[in-house]
Write a protein that holds these residues in place. Structure first.
Motif, short mmCIF file in Angstrom:
data_model
loop_
_atom_site.label_atom_id
_atom_site.label_comp_id
_atom_site.label_asym_id
_atom_site.label_seq_id
_atom_site.Cartn_x
_atom_site.Cartn_y
_atom_site.Cartn_z
N ALA A 1 0.83 -1.21 0.00
CA ALA A 1 0.00 0.00 0.00
C ALA A 1 0.86 1.26 0.00
N GLU A 2 1.93 1.25 0.79
CA GLU A 2 2.81 2.42 0.85
C GLU A 2 3.54 2.64 -0.47
N ALA A 3 3.96 1.55 -1.11
CA ALA A 3 4.64 1.68 -2.40
C ALA A 3 3.71 2.24 -3.46
N LEU A 4 2.47 1.78 -3.48
CA LEU A 4 1.49 2.29 -4.44
C LEU A 4 1.20 3.77 -4.19
N HIS A 5 1.02 4.14 -2.92
CA HIS A 5 0.71 5.53 -2.59
C HIS A 5 1.86 6.46 -2.97
N ALA A 6 3.09 6.02 -2.68
CA ALA A 6 4.25 6.86 -3.02
C ALA A 6 4.35 7.09 -4.52
N LEU A 7 3.88 6.12 -5.30
CA LEU A 7 3.96 6.22 -6.75
C LEU A 7 2.98 7.25 -7.31
N VAL A 8 1.83 7.43 -6.64
CA VAL A 8 0.76 8.26 -7.23
C VAL A 8 0.45 9.54 -6.46
N ARG A 9 1.03 9.72 -5.29
CA ARG A 9 0.59 10.83 -4.43
C ARG A 9 0.79 12.21 -5.05
N ASP A 10 1.76 12.34 -5.96
CA ASP A 10 1.99 13.65 -6.57
C ASP A 10 1.07 13.92 -7.75
N ASP A 11 0.39 12.89 -8.24
CA ASP A 11 -0.45 13.05 -9.43
C ASP A 11 -1.93 12.84 -9.16
N VAL A 12 -2.25 12.45 -7.94
CA VAL A 12 -3.63 12.09 -7.59
C VAL A 12 -4.01 12.80 -6.30
N GLU A 13 -5.25 13.25 -6.22
CA GLU A 13 -5.76 13.88 -5.00
C GLU A 13 -6.24 12.80 -4.03
N PHE A 14 -5.71 12.83 -2.80
CA PHE A 14 -6.14 11.89 -1.77
C PHE A 14 -6.92 12.64 -0.69
N LEU A 15 -8.05 12.08 -0.30
CA LEU A 15 -8.87 12.63 0.78
C LEU A 15 -8.95 11.58 1.88
N PHE A 16 -8.04 11.67 2.85
CA PHE A 16 -8.04 10.74 3.97
C PHE A 16 -9.00 11.22 5.05
N GLY A 17 -9.51 10.28 5.84
CA GLY A 17 -10.42 10.63 6.92
C GLY A 17 -11.78 11.06 6.44
N ASP A 18 -12.18 10.57 5.27
CA ASP A 18 -13.49 10.94 4.71
C ASP A 18 -14.02 9.74 3.93
N SER A 19 -15.28 9.80 3.57
CA SER A 19 -15.89 8.72 2.78
C SER A 19 -17.11 9.26 2.08
N VAL A 20 -17.64 8.46 1.17
CA VAL A 20 -18.83 8.86 0.42
C VAL A 20 -20.07 8.62 1.27
N ASP A 21 -20.94 9.62 1.29
CA ASP A 21 -22.21 9.49 2.02
C ASP A 21 -23.35 9.15 1.08
N THR A 22 -23.43 9.84 -0.05
CA THR A 22 -24.48 9.56 -1.04
C THR A 22 -23.92 9.66 -2.45
N LEU A 23 -24.50 8.86 -3.34
CA LEU A 23 -24.21 8.93 -4.77
C LEU A 23 -25.51 9.15 -5.50
N ASP A 24 -25.52 10.12 -6.40
CA ASP A 24 -26.74 10.41 -7.18
C ASP A 24 -26.33 10.53 -8.65
N GLN A 25 -26.67 9.51 -9.42
CA GLN A 25 -26.30 9.52 -10.83
C GLN A 25 -27.25 10.38 -11.64
N SER A 26 -26.67 11.30 -12.38
CA SER A 26 -27.43 12.11 -13.32
C SER A 26 -27.05 11.70 -14.73
N GLY A 27 -27.58 12.37 -15.71
CA GLY A 27 -27.28 11.99 -17.08
C GLY A 27 -25.83 12.18 -17.46
N SER A 28 -25.17 13.16 -16.86
CA SER A 28 -23.82 13.51 -17.29
C SER A 28 -22.76 13.29 -16.21
N GLY A 29 -23.13 12.74 -15.06
CA GLY A 29 -22.14 12.55 -14.01
C GLY A 29 -22.74 11.92 -12.78
#
Length: 410
Positions: free
Chosen positions: A121-149
């Motif tokens: 897990a640490e090796a994978l995170h080190a590989l992507v942390r500069d190119d990907v946004e990470f939001l730790f300490g959070d999670s998804v509460d609701t998902l609502d699919q619309s036509g475009s997103g």
């Protein structure tokens, strides 16, 4: 809900905005390949930080090629545990057999890897942390699919819109429950429960496995290095999943202690260590089997889609290979429906072969009857003088397509 402002690649093409739920194995692996293909990727993880250390996991066959293409092979080889000796004990602690573990598990010419889960897990995170946004300490509460997103509300209160959402949130995936239905629809119980925890290395073990068995019960101690800590596993036959007990921490401990009450050898000491462990994890051994891994703009990867169970030893390998194939399909098809269909078409047979390893003997280390245990012990004794077993065909049954160049995918 106000959508986030679209990201634009250098070529002027609007980047896909993709949210991945889960930052263990399949999530960061998918994030790496999606970012390479020009997507704007966000990973949300309910834990406050990466969890280091952890129990040993295997990277085999096709998955080894995935980490090679990611450039991680040298780092993971350095982290390789290389525990080859396994000692099997009877009910009283007598030695049944002591042998090269590769004679039991199979090996692809020494190319397979075994590392701590946290090291991967640490090796994978080190590989992507500069190119990907990470939001730790959070999670998804609701998902609502619309036509475009997909409109996403986070438990922290934030709101954003993404083109796609990928659930990489494990066996008990919230993403799967919210978009596909309750876990009971897809969960296949394999007849076992298990408890995993760490304990002091009072056995003097070093880079080896020790396993004790009686019919329907097993205890394993795994020393991944020369330190003073052991990974302990208590596994027992449970025809029906004890759902009520699993919901309560004290009930989980009581269930395990009650099951192993009266056992010989040093099992009482393991049970005491289990009661005191701060990292105890108790669950059922099961698989996730789904007719489809996508619903609209939401898809699943890794254990969330096709957990094979620890009995196969293939969970991490499926997670890595599945993440690669999903990202490749999304890079090859601008239409997400076509991409998800290609992902399922190309990966489903590979998943089925690995899930079938349980039916083909991967659970024989945990016999449930005295006769089956003696038969297993006889086979183990016969393996003592045998060379390492050949790798199982399922490990390398998936051929990885090549990614196009970064410029071509942007």
């Amino acid at each position: 809900m106000t959508p986030t402002r679209p990201s634009t690649a250098v070529s002027g093409v609007v980047k896909r905005r993709i949210l991945i739920s889960g930052a263990s194995i399949s999530g960061p692996a998918l994030a790496y390949w999606l970012a390479r293909s020009g997507c704007a990727v966000t990973v949300v993880e309910k834990a406050g930080a990466l969890r280091g250390g952890g129990y040993p996991i295997d990277i085999r066959g096709t998955a080894t090629e995935v980490v090679r293409r990611m450039g991680l092979l040298p780092r993971l080889r350095d982290a390789h545990i290389d525990a080859r000796r396994g000692t099997f004990l009877d009910a009283d602690g007598g030695v049944v057999a002591s042998l090269d573990l590769r004679a039991v598990t199979g090996s692809a010419g020494g190319q397979d890897l075994e590392v701590r889960r946290g090291d991967l897990a640490e090796a994978l995170h080190a590989l992507v942390r500069d190119d990907v946004e990470f939001l730790f300490g959070d999670s998804v509460d609701t998902l609502d699919q619309s036509g475009s997103g997909v409109d996403v509300t986070f438990r922290s209160g934030g709101r954003r819109t993404f083109d796609l959402v990928i659930g990489a949130d494990g066996m008990h995936s919230w993403t799967r429950t919210s978009s596909f239905g309750p876990e009971t629809r897809f969960h296949r119980h394999l007849g076992y429960c298990f408890a995993i925890f760490t304990m002091p290395n009072t056995f003097g073990l070093s880079r080896e496995l020790m396993m004790w068995n009686t019919p329907g019960k097993a205890a394993a101690l795994y020393a991944v290095g020369d330190d003073d800590e052991l990974h302990a596993f208590l596994t027992f036959h449970q025809p029906q999943p004890p759902l009520e007990a699993l919901r309560d921490p004290d009930a989980r401990r009581d269930l395990v202690a009650r099951t192993f009450a009266g056992a010989g050898w040093r099992i009482p000491a393991l049970v005491d260590a289990m009661r005191d462990a701060e990292d105890l994890f108790v669950d059922t051994a099961g698989q996730i089997r789904m007719p489809s891994w996508s619903s609209g703009r939401v898809a699943l990867v890794g254990d969330a889609a096709y957990a094979p169970s620890f009995l196969t030893g293939q969970g991490s390998s499926l997670a890595l290979a599945g993440a690669y194939m999903l990202a490749h399909s999304l890079a090859a098809h601008r239409d997400h429906t076509a991409a998800f269909a290609a992902y399922e078409r190309d990966v489903r047979a590979f998943v089925a072969m690995n899930q079938a390893l349980v039916d083909n003997g991967a659970a024989t280390l945990f016999p449930t009857t005295a006769r089956a245990l003696e038969q297993r012990n006889a086979r183990l004794r016969g393996l003592v003088t045998m060379p390492p077993a050949a790798a199982r065909p399922a490990y390398s049954a998936l051929t990885l397509p090549e990614f196009a160049s970064l410029d071509a995918m942007s």
